[in-house]
Design a protein around this motif. Structure first.
Motif, PDB file in Angstrom:
ATOM      1  N   TYR A  23      10.175 -48.850  96.755  1.00 26.05           N
ATOM      2  CA  TYR A  23      10.866 -48.437  97.980  1.00 26.05           C
ATOM      3  C   TYR A  23      11.481 -47.050  97.806  1.00 26.05           C
ATOM      4  O   TYR A  23      11.409 -46.203  98.700  1.00 26.05           O
ATOM      5  N   GLY A  26       8.100 -44.464  96.733  1.00 23.38           N
ATOM      6  CA  GLY A  26       6.817 -44.472  97.418  1.00 23.38           C
ATOM      7  C   GLY A  26       6.745 -43.555  98.622  1.00 23.38           C
ATOM      8  O   GLY A  26       7.742 -43.331  99.319  1.00 23.38           O
ATOM      9  N   GLY A  27       5.548 -43.024  98.872  1.00 25.54           N
ATOM     10  CA  GLY A  27       5.283 -42.230 100.059  1.00 25.54           C
ATOM     11  C   GLY A  27       4.381 -42.991 101.007  1.00 25.54           C
ATOM     12  O   GLY A  27       4.038 -44.153 100.782  1.00 25.54           O
ATOM     13  N   ALA A  28       4.007 -42.341 102.085  1.00 29.07           N
ATOM     14  CA  ALA A  28       3.093 -42.945 103.048  1.00 29.07           C
ATOM     15  C   ALA A  28       1.648 -42.822 102.562  1.00 29.07           C
ATOM     16  O   ALA A  28       1.273 -41.841 101.909  1.00 29.07           O
ATOM     17  N   SER A  31       0.136 -40.676  99.680  1.00 27.14           N
ATOM     18  CA  SER A  31       1.211 -39.801  99.173  1.00 27.14           C
ATOM     19  C   SER A  31       0.791 -38.342  99.070  1.00 27.14           C
ATOM     20  O   SER A  31       1.314 -37.583  98.250  1.00 27.14           O
ATOM     21  N   SER A 160       7.527 -46.908 111.798  1.00 26.69           N
ATOM     22  CA  SER A 160       7.531 -46.662 110.358  1.00 26.69           C
ATOM     23  C   SER A 160       6.152 -46.210 109.900  1.00 26.69           C
ATOM     24  O   SER A 160       5.131 -46.680 110.411  1.00 26.69           O
ATOM     25  N   ARG A 163       3.047 -47.602 104.661  1.00 31.42           N
ATOM     26  CA  ARG A 163       3.481 -47.524 103.261  1.00 31.42           C
ATOM     27  C   ARG A 163       2.731 -48.579 102.457  1.00 31.42           C
ATOM     28  O   ARG A 163       3.141 -49.746 102.378  1.00 31.42           O
ATOM     29  N   HIS A 165       2.492 -49.065  99.392  1.00 26.58           N
ATOM     30  CA  HIS A 165       3.163 -49.628  98.225  1.00 26.58           C
ATOM     31  C   HIS A 165       3.934 -50.896  98.568  1.00 26.58           C
ATOM     32  O   HIS A 165       4.206 -51.711  97.690  1.00 26.58           O
ATOM     33  N   TYR A 166       4.318 -51.071  99.824  1.00 27.03           N
ATOM     34  CA  TYR A 166       4.975 -52.322 100.197  1.00 27.03           C
ATOM     35  C   TYR A 166       4.052 -53.508  99.933  1.00 27.03           C
ATOM     36  O   TYR A 166       4.465 -54.552  99.431  1.00 27.03           O
ATOM     37  N   ARG A 277       7.296 -39.965 103.648  1.00 25.39           N
ATOM     38  CA  ARG A 277       7.277 -41.408 103.866  1.00 25.39           C
ATOM     39  C   ARG A 277       6.782 -41.805 105.254  1.00 25.39           C
ATOM     40  O   ARG A 277       6.660 -42.999 105.533  1.00 25.39           O
ATOM     41  N   GLN A 278       6.513 -40.833 106.126  1.00 22.49           N
ATOM     42  CA  GLN A 278       6.120 -41.177 107.482  1.00 22.49           C
ATOM     43  C   GLN A 278       4.629 -40.873 107.717  1.00 22.49           C
ATOM     44  O   GLN A 278       3.784 -41.699 107.467  1.00 22.49           O
ATOM     45  N   ASP A 280       1.329 -39.153 106.644  1.00 23.85           N
ATOM     46  CA  ASP A 280       0.716 -38.499 105.493  1.00 23.85           C
ATOM     47  C   ASP A 280      -0.221 -37.404 105.972  1.00 23.85           C
ATOM     48  O   ASP A 280      -0.901 -37.542 106.995  1.00 23.85           O
TER      49      ASP A 280
END
Length: 389
Positions: A23, A26-28, A31, A160, A163, A165-166, A277-278, A280
């Motif tokens: 969290y 991580g990027g969108a 990344s 959002s 992401r 990575h979630y 994060r939003q 990419d």
């Protein structure tokens, strides 16, 4: 004590469970944007001057008509309670100790009122606007009552970002306790003792202004699914009716949008892609900085964020026209790694690096920085930044 922000990043990764570090870091999507943010600073080169008296430095500046000891603001970040208990209070105290403002996120895990009790420093409020605008109105009312000085209206989060990575770490709000998640937490006993024993942090600011229960699922739904997607430039007049202080529009990514924000009453701009994060695949704020500053009236403060990890990065941003930078992840690395002491050390490291850079650059006054102190600057191809309206 660690040598630099990158050392604190590694320490934070060791301390945090994978879902919490994901969290934070991580990027969108792939990344791409997050890497580009960092690369833009790395590709900006200095042109030092010698034969200059640098025995005395002046790093002071003013942003939103408020004094700063050096050109940085501890920026707004959400869910900080994943990293340390009462994280926002720690960040606010250490920002004030460093002579900097602290910006509190709508998605904070500490109340506006609690943060003010913890610090008598300059506090700013970062505002997300939900579909029910009474929530934002109440949050502004509460911040005014606590003498917050400046509002950061965030405009790049209609939804959002994607992401990935979630999914990889299993991170959700509320947390679903799968065997993988239980093992992740159990394998980080230091985090369990310092953070986990206090329970999963909640979006208490949002809950209070929205009149929500203490249920994290309800709070998360309000944050993620009920953002006001109709928010437009004309709504700055509505914000102004509820906020008499300075207003910065955060999340601007085009020169033309920066001009529109000012035309509709904004006092300043935060060039930001939300730390990658939003969306990419967008430019870094640093790449847009010079053109944006040139397109705006001189009294408009321009702040930049995204990828700042060194005091020399702050110098580069100011040389290109930024009045200050927002520090996002960097103080959080220190906070996660060593609690409030780590946050204080990260800010001290950045300030010392800033001093060293100014002396080696031959520029004893931050206010004197300009592009002549730079030898190479990353530029966007013509037209990529959206042009000038």
């Amino acid at each position: 004590m660690r040598a630099n922000v990158f050392d604190y990043q590694l320490a934070a990764e060791r301390f945090l469970p994978a879902f919490a570090y994901g969290y934070l870091e991580g990027g969108a999507e792939q990344s791409v944007t997050m890497r580009r943010n960092r690369r833009a600073f790395e590709e900006t080169l200095f042109a030092p001057r010698v034969g200059v008296d640098v025995s005395v430095l002046d790093t002071t500046t003013r942003v939103a008509d408020r004094p700063l000891a050096w050109p940085a603001i501890v920026g707004p970040t959400g869910l900080n309670g994943l990293f340390r208990h009462r994280a926002e209070e720690s960040l606010a105290r250490q920002a004030h100790a460093a002579g900097l403002p602290f910006a509190l996120s709508t998605a904070s895990t500490s109340l506006i009122e609690s943060v003010r009790e913890a610090s008598n420093g300059d506090l700013w409020l970062q505002l997300y606007v939900q579909r029910d605008r009474r929530i934002a109105e109440d949050m502004m009312r509460r911040a005014r009552a606590c003498d917050f000085s400046t509002l950061l209206l965030t405009v790049d989060t209609a939804v959002s970002g994607q992401r990935d990575h979630y999914r990889r770490t299993g991170f959700t709000l509320p947390i679903r306790w799968t065997p993988r998640m239980i093992w992740d937490v159990a394998s980080h006993p230091r985090w369990c003792g310092a953070v986990g024993l206090h329970g999963i942090p909640k979006l208490v600011n949002l809950a209070r202004s929205a009149g929500l229960s203490g249920d994290l699922a309800e709070q998360a739904a309000a944050m993620s699914r009920e953002m006001d997607m109709s928010l437009s430039w004309g709504d700055l007049a509505w914000v102004r009716r509820h906020w008499p202080g300075r207003i910065f529009v955060k999340g601007v990514q085009r020169v033309a949008d920066a001009q529109l924000a000012v035309a509709h009453g904004a006092d300043g701009i935060v060039l930001s892609n939300h730390g990658g994060r939003q969306l990419d695949g967008v430019p870094s704020p640093l790449e847009m900085l010079q053109e944006t500053v040139a397109a705006l009236p001189s009294h408009v403060d321009v702040i930049v964020d995204g990828g700042i990890r060194r005091g020399s990065d702050i110098v580069k941003a100011v040389a290109l026209g930024a009045r200050a930078v927002l520090l996002g992840r960097a103080p959080l690395y220190g906070l996660a790694a060593e609690g409030e002491t780590g946050c204080a050390d990260v800010l001290a490291l950045l300030r010392q690096e800033l001093h060293t850079c100014l002396r080696l650059l031959g520029c004893p006054r931050v206010a004197a920085l300009d592009p002549t102190y730079l030898a190479a600057v990353p530029h966007l191809p013509t037209g990529v930044s959206g042009g000038i309206a």
